[in-house]
Every structure is written in structure tokens, then in C-alpha cells.
Design a protein around this motif. Structure first.
Motif, PDB file in Angstrom:
ATOM      1  N   PRO A   9      13.147  56.015 -10.859  1.00 46.72           N
ATOM      2  CA  PRO A   9      13.347  57.017 -11.913  1.00 46.72           C
ATOM      3  C   PRO A   9      14.737  57.641 -11.872  1.00 46.72           C
ATOM      4  CG  PRO A   9      11.224  57.348 -10.874  1.00 46.72           C
ATOM      5  CD  PRO A   9      11.920  56.267 -10.119  1.00 46.72           C
ATOM      6  N   THR A  12      16.658  55.142 -14.024  1.00 44.48           N
ATOM      7  CA  THR A  12      16.188  54.861 -15.383  1.00 44.48           C
ATOM      8  C   THR A  12      15.903  56.122 -16.176  1.00 44.48           C
ATOM      9  OG1 THR A  12      13.905  54.797 -14.628  1.00 44.48           O
ATOM     10  CG2 THR A  12      15.116  52.726 -14.607  1.00 44.48           C
ATOM     11  N   ASN A  14      13.067  57.256 -16.441  1.00 38.30           N
ATOM     12  CA  ASN A  14      11.667  57.127 -16.835  1.00 38.30           C
ATOM     13  C   ASN A  14      10.794  57.555 -15.655  1.00 38.30           C
ATOM     14  OD1 ASN A  14       9.331  56.416 -18.114  1.00 38.30           O
ATOM     15  ND2 ASN A  14       9.482  54.248 -17.538  1.00 38.30           N
TER      16      ASN A  14
END
Lengths: 353, 347
Positions: A9, A12, A14
Motif C-alpha cells: 500500500p 500503490t 490502495n
């Protein structure tokens, strides 16, 4: 340890499982303790009953064999801070508990128009009815843990004769063992790790003293021992925990200001304590680090304070630096691409020879 | 309103409030230069409380000049390696050679400074036992290690004149890591709780990218014959423009955390950096095609980049040492959140 996937994470952005930021129901499981592991433990430090005796500091120093230091963290130096009864000064590599001391004063327009005629507010110089005063005094005396009531009988906090009142705030500060710990995110060697108890501990045989955790802690807890080179902080007595013992500070605390236990249980206890204090009229009481929706996902060591956090030297709204890490890596990647773009166009745009 | 027990705060003030205020006034003296800041600071003074003026966060324990030099050398080496690889591809042997030397020398020296900065230098290899994307230093280790190995080897081979094909491969590898090498250090600083770094976390990478291009281009200009140094000049001027532009954005930011970039030693570094960089860029355009002009402007650009690193580093240190830069932005953030919350409730 699920190395790459657990940390992706950061690159990204995300983050559906709140690995970087936000509430995290089971920190130990997130850190890789997938099988049976102990419940998350913590400290609830109730500063309304702290008497500033510093037994916690002494017990911590003794158990963990921490060297002596002065109020600026300088090792093997005796020094008075010259500012208050607090000569520890701050948390650091050699002080893992720090009892803050604040003397405060306020102007009081007593008698308090709490009980009286509806018009009493407009006439503050009018003395309150005797009966009401006696009543509230008796009630306050009945409750030993009513901090405001205690201050009425304490020679230190009672009125000084004029319209001035003085109180002492004392609070034993400690590493917060955050749900999202800035130090743990920053450590490049894996020396800092999450224990099975959900606490954050430095492995001293791994730490290479890069110092990156020091500015990464939003609370300024962890610090480097200059002559040693490595960093040190509260381990929540990891060695004692593994043997089923309470941490030294909680064991030594004579007023149960420092309470140790399972975090969920402590949170319930803290909520009840806050409600009690508020019902007794201590409106300034608040919990600090209790909210799992705060900037660090809640603290493993949280506090009941009687004033704003910054009065005690705590940040009012700390946020783990890694929250914005995806944006930072994106900016860095864009910057790197820009360099390549500029270099390519500089080469293409220049006449050869 | 009577401030009784029922009001939050209940009227409690620090007992030695007068002394604390005096302390803050003394601090304020430095920013008379900019009217906006002085005005802003006066508002802050009323709101800001602290524990005996002590810092809330710990200032980095990184040594200076080790770390600012590391930032500078890493940046200059990163951009030089890209320039060298492209010069090699476009048949500019002198520029390629100089770029490889700058990249190799800078890379090796920066590793030296980084290791020297560790509290336990002999444990440097512990950096390689894990890979953590949440740690900029861990990611940086995996950028710096291949970069310095490739750039150092390329420079050595260049010096000895052996293995021309290996040299080209090494140059390409170092160029691949050159860009990240120049910008990851900005994430290294920004991904901390240091207010004046963290607040500008999307801007610092561009400051460092611009500064690295100015330094790399400038250093290559100094040592490359002027008729081959065209790309170095262009990259240096572009880098200087980016650096000056983004630094200006940071310095004119509304937040109080831009204040340390104006005050004290950091302020003097930043001012000197801007002067050097602007002068260097101007001189490059005017006289970059003469030997003397190239040396002078290249030196100015490199000095400007170095001063920027020292300035940014010092500004962050200053912002960590003063609790006001921690408390006031956090209070403002909380107030903004409360306002937002209130507006959603009324709707």
C-alpha cells in the motif's frame, strides 16, 4: 512476515485493510501473527489520580537498567531542569517514563452560582445559599476520586485567599505503542517490530543506529543514545509480559494511575472513568489516544487528561507520516521521470559539436 | 461567559504564563522582513501552548554536514549518470566520461557519508536484511546500492579504459537508478513527523529533482569541453528553473511551517542558494559557451544546489525544535475538521 504484499500500500496507495492508516482491529495479525496470539495489551494512564511520585520512572529505570540522564537526555549528568519539579524533562533513550508536571492558576468568581436562584448568574457577588454549598461539599467529600472536589481540600490546590486558585497537573507519559507506529514504518533494518502483544519493540542486536525512527515518531518518544549509537524506547517490559508479569511502571504505581491490561478492557474502563468524572463536573477531562479513528489508528498506551494535550507536551492531532507515503512516492517518481525527460530533451535539443 | 468548571479549559492558565510569553516574543524578532509572516505569527501567539516551550517531536539525530552532503552528492551523481548514458548514446565521449566520473565519485562518496552517519556503521549491511516500502530509507537502500555499485564500477572501468561494452552496460544500469536516486531523498525527509518537511511532501521531490539537475549539469559543465557540454548546460538551466520555482512555492506557502525556510541559518542558506542558483543559471545562458564562463556558472549552480540542501535540512531541524510548528498546524487541522463536521450536521 509477508514482506512485499504487506507493505505494498505504501507504493500503490490502495489500502483496503488499513495497513498504513486508519482503524485496525487486530494489529498482531496484521503484523503476521496469524495463528493464536495473545490479546493486544496496553496502558491506561489516568492522570486525574497521578500524584507525581515518579515511582514509575524509578521502577522503569531499575528494571530496564537505564542509565542516568538529565532533563535534556544527556547521559550520566545530574541536572535540574530549573522549570518545575520535573527534572526528567522528556521521554528519550534513557527515560521511558516521564512524569510531566504543570502548575496552573485560574481566576475564580466564587461562590460558584451552581446552585441558587435562577437570577444568580447575573449577580455573581451574591453568596450562594449555605445549604446548597454544604450539600455539594458533602457529595464531593464522599467521592475520593473526584479531582475537582479534592482540590477544594488540598492545601496545594485550594484557594490562596484572593480570587486565585492553583492546581497541579501530573501525567506519566510513555511510548504510545501506536496502531500505526511511525517508528516501525520507518525502520529500514527490521530492528523495530510488532510483538505478539501488539506492542512495538526495538531489537538491540539489529538496530544500526540510522536514526530514521527518531523524527518519524509523531510523539517524539524514541531517541538515540549518543555514545551507543542505537535507539531505545519503552518495550512495555516485553520480557516481563512474556513471563506473565505486569510492566514495572504499572506494578510500581501506588494510585493505579497507570493501569495495565488487555486494551479493550482498558478502553471500557477509561470510558467509564471519563463518564464518572464528567458527571462530577470535571468537564476538562478527556481521553487521549483512545480514538481508533485518529491519525495513528489509536494508541496502545492512552491517557485521561485534564487539559489540552499540548499542555502536557503531547501533540494535539498526531498523524503517522506514512499516511501520505503513496503521494510522496508518486511525486518522487514524477520527479525522477522529469529528470529523464529533461535530460533526453537536452541531449536531443543540442547540436553535436 | 463566566469561565467556570463547566467550560472546557475552565480558565486554567499556566502559572508562569508571563515568563512563557516573554520567551515567545524573543523568538519572534527574526521575521520582521516579511509582513505577512509577522501578522500571522501574532495570531498564533495567542493560541499556542506547550510544555515549557519544549519540542514535541524529536529533531533528527542525523549529523550535519554528512546528511546534507549525502543529499547533494546523491542528486548530482544521479543526474550525471543519466547525462553520461545519454551522451554515450549520442556520441559525446567527453561529456560521457565526465558524467561517469561525477556519478561514480558522487555515488561512492555519498555511500561513505551515509554509512558514517549511522550510529553503528559496522552494521550497515543490516539495511539489506529486509525490504520495506513503508520506509524511505529501506527503499533508498535498494536504490543506492545498485546505483553506487554500477556508477562506481563504470567510473573505474572508464578510468582504466577496460571493457568498453561492460562500461556501457554499467552506465545504463546506473542511469536507470539515477532518477530515483536523485528524488528518493526528498521522500526520506518528507516521510517524517518534521513539520517543515512533511507538509511539503509533494513539493520536496521536485525541489530535489531540480537541485540535482542543476548540480549534475553544473559539475559536468565545469569539466567538459564547451562544444560537447550543450546537454549539461540545458539540463542545468532547466533544473535551476525548477528548483527556484518550487522553492518559491514552498517559501510563499500560507502555512506557518514555511516560516523556518525564512528564519535564522536556514533562511540565510536558502537566500544564498537562490542567489547562487539564479546567478549560475543566468551566467550559463550568457557565458556558458566560454571555458571560464562554464567553470564559473557550473560552480555557482553546484554551490546553489548544495546550499539548498543545507537550507532545507536546517529548516526541518528548526521546525522540529520549536513546538509551535507542531502544535499550530495540528490545531488548525482540528479546527478545519470541526468546521467540516458542523456543516454536515446542519445540512
Amino acid at each position: 512476515m509477508t514482506s512485499i504484499s504487506s507493505a505494498s500500500p505504501a507504493l500503490t496507495g490502495n489500502d483496503p485493510k488499513n495497513r498504513l492508516f486508519g482503524p485496525l482491529p487486530d494489529v498482531s495479525a496484521e503484523a503476521g501473527y496469524v495463528e493464536e496470539h495473545p490479546k493486544r495489551v496496553g496502558f491506561f494512564t489516568d492522570t486525574s489520580v497521578c500524584i507525581g511520585c515518579k515511582a514509575c520512572e524509578v521502577a522503569c529505570k531499575e528494571w530496564n537498567t537505564l542509565p542516568m540522564d538529565d532533563s535534556h537526555g544527556t547521559r550520566d549528568v545530574i541536572g535540574l531542569s530549573g522549570m518545575s519539579y520535573d527534572n526528567t524533562g522528556q521521554l528519550g533513550a534513557n527515560s521511558w517514563r516521564h512524569v510531566a508536571f504543570i502548575e496552573q492558576t485560574r481566576v475564580v468568581d466564587l461562590p460558584m452560582p451552581a446552585v441558587g436562584l435562577p437570577g444568580a448568574l447575573n449577580r455573581p457577588e451574591m453568596p450562594a445559599p449555605d445549604s446548597g454549598d454544604l450539600d455539594s461539599t458533602a457529595k464531593a467529600q464522599a467521592s475520593v476520586l473526584n479531582a475537582e472536589a479534592l482540590s477544594e481540600f488540598d492545601p496545594q490546590t485550594a484557594q490562596t485567599g484572593a480570587d486565585k486558585q492553583i492546581r497541579w497537573l501530573m501525567s506519566s507519559d510513555v511510548c504510545k505503542h501506536c496502531t500505526h507506529a511511525g517508528c516501525l514504518d520507518a525502520c529500514p533494518t527490521g530492528a523495530l517490530f510488532r510483538t505478539e502483544f501488539g506492542t512495538v519493540v526495538v531489537q538491540q542486536d539489529i538496530c544500526n543506529g540510522c536514526g530514521y525512527c527518531v523524527p518519524s515518531c509523531p510523539y517524539g518518544v524514541i531517541d538515540q543514545r549518543k555514545d551507543d549509537g542505537r535507539v531505545f524506547k519503552c518495550t512495555m517490559c516485553y520480557d516481563r509480559l512474556t513471563d506473565g508479569l505486569m510492566p514495572a511502571c504499572a506494578t510500581a504505581c501506588p494510585t493505579q494511575s497507570i493501569q495495565f491490561g488487555d486494551l479493550d478492557e482498558l478502553q471500557e474502563r477509561a470510558d467509564a472513568r471519563l463518564a464518572t468524572l464528567q458527571s462530577q463536573g470535571v468537564e476538562t477531562a478527556r481521553l487521549y489516544g483512545r480514538d481508533e479513528n485518529d491519525g495513528v489508528g489509536g494508541n496502545g498506551a492512552f491517557f485521561l487528561l485534564l487539559d489540552e494535550p499540548e499542555v502536557y507536551g503531547l501533540p494535539p492531532d498526531p498523524i503517522v507520516p506514512a499516511r501520505d507515503l503513496p503521494a510522496m512516492w508518486k511525486a518522487a517518481a514524477t520527479g525522477a521521470a522529469m529528470i529523464v525527460g529533461v535530460a533526453v530533451s537536452a541531449v536531443l535539443g543540442s547540436r553535436r559539436r | 461567559m463566566t469561565s467556570g468548571i463547566a467550560t472546557p479549559g475552565a480558565g486554567w492558565r499556566k502559572a508562569d504564563g508571563a515568563a512563557a510569553q516573554k520567551n515567545q516574543k524573543r523568538r519572534r524578532r527574526g521575521n520582521g522582513r516579511r509582513g505577512r509572516n509577522a501578522e500571522m505569527a501574532m495570531v498564533d501567539e495567542a493560541e499556542f501552548t506547550s510544555y515549557y516551550g519544549r519540542p514535541i517531536i524529536k529533531a533528527p539525530v542525523w549529523k550535519t554536514p554528512d546528511v546534507p552532503l549525502y543529499l547533494f552528492l546523491g542528486g548530482a551523481a544521479g543526474t550525471s549518470s543519466i547525462l553520461a548514458a545519454l551522451a554515450d548514446a549520442s556520441a559525446r565521449p567527453s561529456l560521457s566520461r565526465v558524467g561517469r566520473f561525477v556519478a561514480g565519485g558522487g555515488a561512492i562518496a555519498s555511500v561513505g557519508f551515509l554509512v558514517h552517519d549511522l550510529g553503528r556503521p559496522e552494521r550497515f549491511l543490516h539495511m539489506l536484511r529486509v525490504m520495506k516500502p513503508t520506509s524511505a530509507l529501506s527503499v533508498g537502500t535498494y536504490i543506492l546500492s545498485p546505483f553506487s555499485a554500477a556508477a562506481g564500477a563504470t567510473a573505474a572501468v572508464e578510468l582504466l579504459g577496460w571493457f568498453p561494452r561492460l562500461k556501457r552496460f554499467g552506465g545504463a544500469v546506473s542511469a536507470l537508478f539515477g532518477g530515483p536516486m536523485a528524488t528518493y531523498t526528498a521522500v526520506l525527509l518528507a516521510n517524517t513527523a518534521v513539520p517543515s518537511w512533511n507538509h511539503f511532501h509533494t513539493k520536496l521531490p521536485f525541489v530535489f529533482a531540480g537541485s540535482a539537475m542543476a548540480a549534475g549539469g553544473g559539475l559536468c559543465m565545469i569539466f567538459t569541453p564547451v562544444d560537447e557540454a550543450g546537454p549539461a548546460r540545458k539540463m542545468a538551466v532547466a533544473g535551476a528553473a525548477v528548483e527556484l520555482g518550487v522553492v518559491h512555492q514552498i517559501e510563499s506557502d500560507e502555512s506557518i511551517v514555511s516560516e523556518p525556510y525564512h528564519l535564522g541559518r536556514a533562511g540565510r542558506f536558502m537566500q544564498a542558494a537562490k542567489t547562487c542558483t539564479a546567478a549560475g543559471a543566468g551566467l550559463t545562458v550568457v557565458a556558458g559557451r566560454t571555458r571560464l564562463g562554464a567553470v564559473a556558472s557550473g560552480t555557482l549552480l553546484a554551490a546553489g544546489s548544495l546550499l539548498t540542501r543545507f537550507g532545507v535540512f536546517d529548516a526541518g531541524m528548526a521546525s522540529a525544535r520549536d513546538p509551535k510548528y507542531t502544535v499550530i498546524p495540528q490545531r488548525e487541522r482540528m479546527a478545519a475538521r470541526d468546521r467540516e463536521h458542523a456543516s454536515t450536521i446542519t445540512r
